[in-house]
Every structure is written in C-alpha cells, then in structure tokens.
Design an enzyme around this catalytic site. Structure first.
Site, PDB file in Angstrom:
ATOM      1  CD  GLU A   1      -6.313  -6.113  -3.659  1.00 18.93           C
ATOM      2  OE1 GLU A   1      -5.524  -5.212  -4.029  1.00 18.93           O
ATOM      3  OE2 GLU A   1      -7.198  -6.575  -4.381  1.00 18.93           O
TER       4      GLU A   1
ATOM      5  N   GLY B   1     -11.374   1.804  -4.221  1.00 16.73           N
ATOM      6  CA  GLY B   1     -10.435   0.701  -4.462  1.00 16.73           C
ATOM      7  C   GLY B   1     -10.163   0.454  -5.932  1.00 16.73           C
ATOM      8  CG  LEU B   2     -12.700   0.611  -8.637  1.00 16.70           C
ATOM      9  CD1 LEU B   2     -13.949   0.952  -9.451  1.00 16.70           C
ATOM     10  CD2 LEU B   2     -12.333  -0.863  -8.851  1.00 16.70           C
TER      11      LEU B   2
ATOM     12  CB  SER C   1      -5.395   8.235  -5.740  1.00 16.89           C
ATOM     13  OG  SER C   1      -4.928   6.916  -5.563  1.00 16.89           O
TER      14      SER C   1
ATOM     15  CG  ASP D   1      -3.026   1.235  -7.255  1.00 13.82           C
ATOM     16  OD1 ASP D   1      -3.076  -0.003  -7.307  1.00 13.82           O
ATOM     17  OD2 ASP D   1      -3.485   1.902  -6.322  1.00 13.82           O
TER      18      ASP D   1
HETATM   19  P1  NG1 Z   1      -6.281   1.299  -3.592  1.00 10.20           P
HETATM   20  O1  NG1 Z   1      -6.883   1.213  -2.266  1.00 10.20           O
HETATM   21  O2  NG1 Z   1      -7.081   0.649  -4.634  1.00 10.20           O
HETATM   22  O3  NG1 Z   1      -5.894   2.703  -3.936  1.00 10.20           O
HETATM   23  C1  NG1 Z   1      -3.983   0.448  -2.498  1.00 10.20           C
HETATM   24  C2  NG1 Z   1      -2.547   0.773  -2.907  1.00 10.20           C
HETATM   25  C3  NG1 Z   1      -1.934  -0.358  -3.749  1.00 10.20           C
HETATM   26  C4  NG1 Z   1      -2.132  -1.718  -3.086  1.00 10.20           C
HETATM   27  C5  NG1 Z   1      -3.612  -1.891  -2.693  1.00 10.20           C
HETATM   28  C6  NG1 Z   1      -3.868  -3.173  -1.940  1.00 10.20           C
HETATM   29  C7  NG1 Z   1      -1.872   3.118  -3.301  1.00 10.20           C
HETATM   30  C8  NG1 Z   1      -1.876   4.243  -4.256  1.00 10.20           C
HETATM   31  N1  NG1 Z   1      -2.504   2.002  -3.696  1.00 10.20           N
HETATM   32  O4  NG1 Z   1      -4.846   0.481  -3.594  1.00 10.20           O
HETATM   33  O5  NG1 Z   1      -0.567  -0.096  -3.978  1.00 10.20           O
HETATM   34  O6  NG1 Z   1      -1.284  -1.880  -1.981  1.00 10.20           O
HETATM   35  O7  NG1 Z   1      -4.060  -0.816  -1.879  1.00 10.20           O
HETATM   36  O8  NG1 Z   1      -3.497  -4.268  -2.700  1.00 10.20           O
HETATM   37  O9  NG1 Z   1      -1.347   3.224  -2.202  1.00 10.20           O
END
Ligand code: NG1
Length: 400
Positions: free
Chosen positions: A40, A132-133, A136, A179
């Site tokens: 993470e 956090g999944l 987007s 992602d």
């Molecule tokens: P989330 O918060 O799940 O969209 C974001 C970033 C990832 C990664 C994680 C932390 C975007 C689109 N996604 O994910 O690239 O850095 O946080 O590990 O910015």
C-alpha cells in the site's frame, strides 16, 4: 453494496436499449474494481504491489457515434447525466464530479491515439465508491475501453493499463498505476504481482481454501475531495525522501526498487536517519518495509503459507496506521475485530482515510467472520452488513 434498487436500474437500461438499440449496434464493456492484498502506498514509488480484481465492476452499455460527443447517463441517481466533446485538452467539470473520470479517458486517448469518435452510453456498476476498491479506475478503464471500441483502437494490455493510469491523473490525484493495471490484467483465481517502470505483471494463484474478506468502515475515503491533498502529500514526502537518500548515496539515476536491491533496507534507513526530517523518515520507513513485505507475501502465497501471509498483513496495517498515518478509528476497530474473529491477518486496503479493510481467513471461517462483523460493527451503527468474501476475477473486457 450497491446503492441502486434493481428496478430503477433495469428501467434505465431498457430505456437506453429502446432509444439507441433499434438503429445502432449496442456494445457493452465491463471493468472490475480491485482489492489490494498488500503493498500500500508504494506503487507511486515504483515498488511492487499485490492486488486482485473483484467481481464487482463498472459496466457501460453504449452505442458508438460518428462524431465526438460523449453523452453519458448513470443508473445511479447520485450521478447526474454528463456530456462533453472529445478533445486532447479540456477543462474538467467541478472537482469530484463523476464525469471527470470519463473526460480523463477521453483526453488521454485523444492525445495519445487521436481518438475522435464518442459514444452514447449508460454507466452501471456495483463497486462501492470512495471505499478504497478502485471504483474510479474501473470507470476510467471502462470509458477508455468503450472509446477504443468506438475508435477501432486495439491497444496492447500493458500499454492500455499504463495509458489509463496516466489518464486518471487528470482528476488531480498523483496516483500510481496499480489500480488500472489490475483492472485491465486481473485473472480469475489469481492475485497479480505488479512491478513498475517498466510495467509488468505476474499472476499468482490464490490457494483454493484462502478467502479475503472485505469490510467497509462506512467512513468515506473521498479521494476526489478532502483525502486528495492528504494522499498527494504522502506521495510528495516519499518522492523527496527517495530523492535525498539517492543524492546522499550518489546514485542519482536509481529508481527505488534498484536502490533497495543495491543498498538494502538497513543501509537506506541509516542514510535516511541522517538526511531526512522525522516525518519524511517515517514515510520512507513505511515504503521500504512494505516493499519487503510484498516480496515475502508473494513467496508465502506460493507456499500456501496462510499464517505467514496474515502476519505480513498485520505488519502492513501497523505501518500504515503508524508511520504512514492513513488509518482511522473505524479501520483500526475493523482489523482488531477481524483478528479476534479468527482472521489470520487484516489491514486497511487502498489509500486509507476510511474505506475498506481486507482480512485473510480459511474458507470455513468466512461465515463466522461475517457474522461477527455484522453483530459487532454494522448492527450497532444501524447499518446493513457491508462486507463480502472477495472473488478474484478477470480484468476488463468487451462483453457484447
Ligand atoms: P484507492 O484509494 O483505492 O483509489 C489509491 C491509488 C493507488 C494506490 C493506493 C494506495 C489512484 C487512482 N489510486 O487507491 O494508485 O497508490 O491509493 O496504495 O490514485
């Protein structure tokens, strides 16, 4: 965990089919969300990660157009219809507007591949938002895939994932490419080890008796809103920390993975202790430790060593809550509860600041774990159970 009752959804989709389906061929694309198992806040430092693609996905039913218009409806009434014209440069809608994810896909495809044709589309999906999944990324990838169909573009999957990752930065988050890569290249029954710069993936089978349980803290992790600055600040601290340590070691050209391989975690921390502010050092310590944990977790996954994988998840959470400071009370409560209820390990997943946790357990512990979550976390809050056992699925595709 979808907000939308099926009748309204069906009605919207049927209306779209009536309006466009008679005269034009309708197509459909799907793009999954993801749960990150470990690794993470390291993708933006080009350090490895280990997510898997989910069954939950974004989908778009669409009819390609001959001009550049992109009128988009959404079955979810929270997201009002949006329309724009494809261009290689355009102003975003207001910050946080869902239409910006479609614009992100359109702008990068116009810029890099000369896309000029749009589509009429209706967006559907069941990836929980701001949790956090990667809802987007699912939307960006689905829009990009629909635009590829409309413009008859066939991109190689890794190049397509990289394009979507660069495209999504249009919304203002300086994210990594985790992602979009797992959304494009996910594989059923497998987690995906992703390495960056250059982007490459390796699918690792998830043992048949392992289950990853995802639970929503109900705290909104709105990365297009307040959490965006906090996220970007974490990234900036890491960039600075690596930059300073690189300079101190006179290794100006080494990216973090090569720097770590050549000097090892202990030496880098020792140099960091001399050259970084306490805050930068804490962020740096997380990044280095997490990269090492991902290597160990991939090895544990290959050996079906569930207890060891769980321990690594616990250590990841401790580091995210401490050195990286991206947890919150509800996330900490969820991971503690899941460990008490028999999980081998649990951690926050995604960027944090709210959103979901992921816990590892054996198949026969899923029901007791979900029951404990319902009884001790969701019911006391008057909320329906917002947790599920994740199923590793295939990546984005054109389905019709
Ligand atoms: P989330 O918060 O799940 O969209 C974001 C970033 C990832 C990664 C994680 C932390 C975007 C689109 N996604 O994910 O690239 O850095 O946080 O590990 O910015």
């Amino acid at each position: 965990m979808s907000a939308e009752p099926p009748n309204r959804r069906t009605h919207q989709l049927e209306r779209f089919e009536r309006e466009f389906g008679a005269a034009r061929a309708l197509r459909r694309v799907v793009a999954p969300g993801r749960v990150n198992l470990i690794g993470e806040h390291v993708d933006y430092s080009d350090l490895p990660v280990l997510p898997m693609a989910l069954r939950q996905h974004a989908s778009i039913l669409f009819a390609p157009r001959d001009d550049g218009r992109v009128p988009l409806a959404n079955v979810d009434p929270r997201f009002v219809p949006r329309e724009f014209e494809i261009a290689s440069e355009f102003e975003p809608f207001a910050a946080g507007d869902w239409g910006n994810y479609a614009k992100a896909a359109a702008q990068i495809l116009a810029r890099d591949h000369g896309a000029t044709r749009g589509f009429d589309g209706v967006v559907d999906g069941d990836v929980p938002t701001a949790a956090g999944l990667a809802s987007s990324a699912a939307l960006v990838v689905a829009c990009a895939l629909a635009l590829c169909v409309a413009n008859e573009l066939a991109l190689e999957p890794l190049a397509f994932a990289d394009l979507c990752a660069r495209g999504e930065r249009y919304v203002g988050t300086h994210g990594g490419a985790m992602d979009q890569t797992v959304c494009v290249l996910g594989r059923a029954g497998h987690a995906l080890r992703i390495d960056f710069a250059p982007l490459r993936v390796e699918a690792v089978a998830v043992p048949s008796d392992w289950r990853f349980v995802v639970a929503n803290s109900l705290v909104i992790a709105d990365k297009s809103g307040s959490a965006r600055d906090a996220y970007n600040a974490r990234r900036a601290s890491c960039d600075t920390a690596f930059e300073r340590v690189r300079a101190a070691l006179n290794e100006p050209d080494l990216r973090p993975p090569a720097l770590l391989a050549r000097h090892g975690e202990a030496e880098l921390l020792e140099v960091g202790a001399r050259t970084l502010t306490p805050l930068e050092l804490a962020r740096f310590r997380h990044a280095l430790g997490e990269a090492t944990r991902v290597e160990r977790a991939v090895a544990a996954l290959r050996r079906s060593a569930r207890a060891e994988f769980g321990e690594l998840m616990n250590a990841s959470h401790a580091s995210l809550a401490g050195d990286y400071d991206v947890s919150c009370r509800e996330l900490d409560e969820l991971v503690a509860l899941q460990r008490r209820a028999g999980a081998n390990g649990a951690r926050l997943t995604g960027a944090g600041f709210g959103g979901c946790t992921v816990a590892l357990c054996s198949a026969d512990r899923v029901e007791p774990l979900l029951a404990a979550l319902d009884r001790e976390f969701f019911r006391p809050r008057g909320a329906p159970l917002a947790a599920f056992a994740a199923l590793a699925c295939d990546g984005a595709r054109v389905v019709e």
